[in-house]
Design a protein around this motif. Structure first.
Motif, PDB file in Angstrom:
ATOM      1  N   UNK A   5       0.845  -1.208   0.000  1.00  0.00           N
ATOM      2  CA  UNK A   5       0.000   0.000   0.000  1.00  0.00           C
ATOM      3  C   UNK A   5       0.869   1.243   0.000  1.00  0.00           C
ATOM      4  N   UNK A   6       0.733   2.060  -1.028  1.00  0.00           N
ATOM      5  CA  UNK A   6       1.477   3.306  -1.115  1.00  0.00           C
ATOM      6  C   UNK A   6       0.481   4.446  -1.214  1.00  0.00           C
ATOM      7  N   UNK A   7      -0.007   4.903  -0.060  1.00  0.00           N
ATOM      8  CA  UNK A   7      -0.982   5.972  -0.125  1.00  0.00           C
ATOM      9  C   UNK A   7      -1.536   6.314   1.229  1.00  0.00           C
ATOM     10  N   UNK A   8      -2.598   7.112   1.239  1.00  0.00           N
ATOM     11  CA  UNK A   8      -3.236   7.550   2.456  1.00  0.00           C
ATOM     12  C   UNK A   8      -4.738   7.597   2.241  1.00  0.00           C
ATOM     13  N   UNK A   9      -5.478   7.246   3.280  1.00  0.00           N
ATOM     14  CA  UNK A   9      -6.918   7.443   3.286  1.00  0.00           C
ATOM     15  C   UNK A   9      -7.185   8.733   4.053  1.00  0.00           C
TER      16      UNK A   9
END
Length: 551
Positions: free
Chosen positions: A71-75
């Motif tokens: 996972x490369x990201x942000x919620x």
């Protein structure tokens, strides 16, 4: 934010090491590799982690019941994530509740699941043990980099990586197209009797990726095509008075950007939305440019350019000393003016104006490394922009309590950098928008603004992400929140910009009015200046055109 790397097949180990290392630099807090075999095929999934949420570093890939998530990201919204929780873990938990990959895809397509790209998941890789498939994608606007190497007869393996390790004959990387969830059927490859032949591997991998991809899972915002009435009023000759018909849109833009910034900076360790006792670093980069220095020493035969240079040097209080004159580039001058305005507006805030001064020998020495980071793009303009971002995001410079004081060495501790990219595309800030109006009127402007939105995923975001993240930092784009993009796209064109007004007023008119309402008087009147020219990172040694390929 992290770096992710996946391989199917057996590249040379040196290639694997270099790509793991390049991705590890993106996430200095933790990293892990998962390797396994399916029949004749070797697989590896690698992730590094930059801790921006939760109370401790999270080591991924996330694993459970044979499923793996990189996972490369942000919620930023849509999931109730507490301060001490990690969004990757929460997302993996939600994915685990769904029984089939088809259901995951349907939920994504319906845009009511947290993987929707308004939540900025950026890049996702998921394998499901029962089906032995690798799913991968980039977010709708391409805000995070993901590169793909498609197998060839010479290099018969499959690679996904957040960043390149520079030019290498053992792979040919290109940016993954946005707008799709791709699927690689690893199980089918591993069961085939012909999986050991390079030609078959090449054919099957490509077939599974490019002909079995899911339907598009989202659509970029569509620009409001309503033409202004023939008697559309001019907003006014300046920015001091907001017309009544624009007041609601100005207030809504301020509200949308406030929400976007809040979601993107809250809960960052030792960062902000923004507690008043925490300083804010303003990174301002300036290059020693041999070509510019020569012009300053020998003069410029063009009297108009000489006059412009003379005027720009008078933009600060007092003449700069010989010690700093070579770094008094246009962006340094306007930056110093703007810091004074911010200090007046928020006098209790500590504003660190970080002067990042880059000697020519240092930028020249870094060129090869920066070229490797920005790869696979390779033009003169790409390098001019990438090297400016590289040194700015590194954050090594100097600060002064007062401008007349001696500078103090300073290294910015900030892990999250806020970027204004998107404002020109969404609000008509480029000269080509004015040209379009002069040629064919409002209809042409609307067409151009739609093209701007459509081009965002294929432009510079992947390159910028690869360069900035090499320092273990992340850039975020408040203007590219999908809520902000949708709001601005939906506004009638004359609410956003008005090419009937002069430059510095009509371009990005709505943003200028909002800035002025917030008290940013100096900023609201500034004309657009490209970063590579404002910092003097462009044309270090000659006048080669920006679109020329690097030698």
């Amino acid at each position: 934010m992290c770096g992710i790397f996946a391989r199917v097949g057996s590249p040379p180990e040196l290639v694997n090491q270099k790509l793991r290392g390049a991705n590890a630099a993106r996430g200095p807090d933790a990293c892990k590799s998962c390797s396994f075999s399916l029949a004749q095929l070797e697989l590896e999934l690698f992730s590094s982690e930059l801790r921006l949420r939760g109370t401790h570093p999270v080591v991924q890939p996330h694993e459970r019941d044979g499923n793996i998530l990189c996972w490369n990201g942000e919620v930023f919204a849509g999931l109730n994530i507490l301060r001490d929780e990690n969004d990757g873990i929460q997302l993996f938990d939600q994915l685990h509740l769904l029984s089939t990959i088809d259901l995951i895809r349907v939920r994504v397509l319906q845009r009511d699941y947290p993987v929707r790209f308004s939540l900025s998941p950026r890049v996702t890789q998921l394998t499901q043990a029962t089906v032995q498939k690798l799913f991968f994608s980039r977010d709708l606007l391409g805000r995070r980099s993901l590169l793909i190497h498609k197998p060839s007869l010479e290099n018969p393996y499959f690679l996904l990586t957040s960043v390149s390790a520079g030019s290498n004959p053992r792979y040919s990387l290109e940016e993954l197209e946005t707008g799709y969830i791709y699927c690689l059927d690893v199980g089918a490859l591993s069961k085939s009797e012909n999986a050991s032949t390079m030609h078959w591997l090449c054919f099957v991998v490509l077939a599974n990726v490019w002909t079995s991809r899911s339907a598009a899972y989202g659509q970029l915002a569509r620009v409001n095509t309503t033409l202004p009435p023939n008697d559309a009023p001019l907003p006014g000759p300046g920015l001091d008075i907001i017309p009544g018909w624009l007041e609601e849109s100005v207030d809504e833009l301020i509200s949308q950007l406030d929400q976007s910034v809040m979601l993107q900076v809250r809960d960052v360790p030792q960062d902000l939305h923004v507690p008043p006792d925490q300083p804010i670093d303003l990174l301002n980069v300036a290059f020693e440019n041999p070509r510019k220095v020569k012009i300053q020493q020998e003069g410029n035969i063009d009297p108009n350019r000489r006059k412009k240079q003379k005027n720009s040097s008078n933009g600060t209080n007092g003449a700069p000393s010989a010690h700093v004159r070579e770094y008094m580039v246009p962006d340094r001058i306007t930056g110093l003016q703007e810091i004074e305005e911010l200090q007046k507006l928020c006098p209790k805030r500590v504003w660190n104006f970080v002067e990042v001064n880059v000697p020519y020998h240092e930028s020249h020495a870094a060129r090869q490394f920066v070229e490797g980071l920005m790869s696979p793009v390779r033009t003169v303009m790409d390098l001019s922009l990438a090297i400016a971002l590289y040194f700015a995001s590194r954050g090594i410079g100097q600060i002064r309590t007062r401008q007349e004081d001696q500078p103090i060495p300073y290294v910015s501790p900030a892990k999250v950098l806020i970027n204004g990219l998107g404002s020109d595309e969404l609000l008509g800030g480029y000269g080509r928008h004015r040209t379009a109006f002069n040629v064919r009127g409002w209809h042409s402007v609307i067409e151009e603004l739609q093209l701007e939105i459509d081009r965002i995923p294929a432009r510079n975001l992947g390159r910028d992400d690869r360069v900035i993240s090499s320092h273990g930092k992340e850039t975020r784009h408040p203007f590219l929140s999908l809520d902000v993009v949708s709001f601005l796209a939906n506004l009638p064109v004359q609410y956003k910009m008005d090419p009937r007004l002069p430059p510095g007023v009509g371009d990005k008119m709505l943003l200028r009015l909002a800035s002025r309402k917030l008290g940013l008087l100096e900023a609201s009147e500034r004309k657009k200046r490209a970063m590579q020219f404002g910092s003097h990172s462009a044309r270090m040694e000659g006048d080669t055109k920006g679109d020329a390929p690097l030698e």
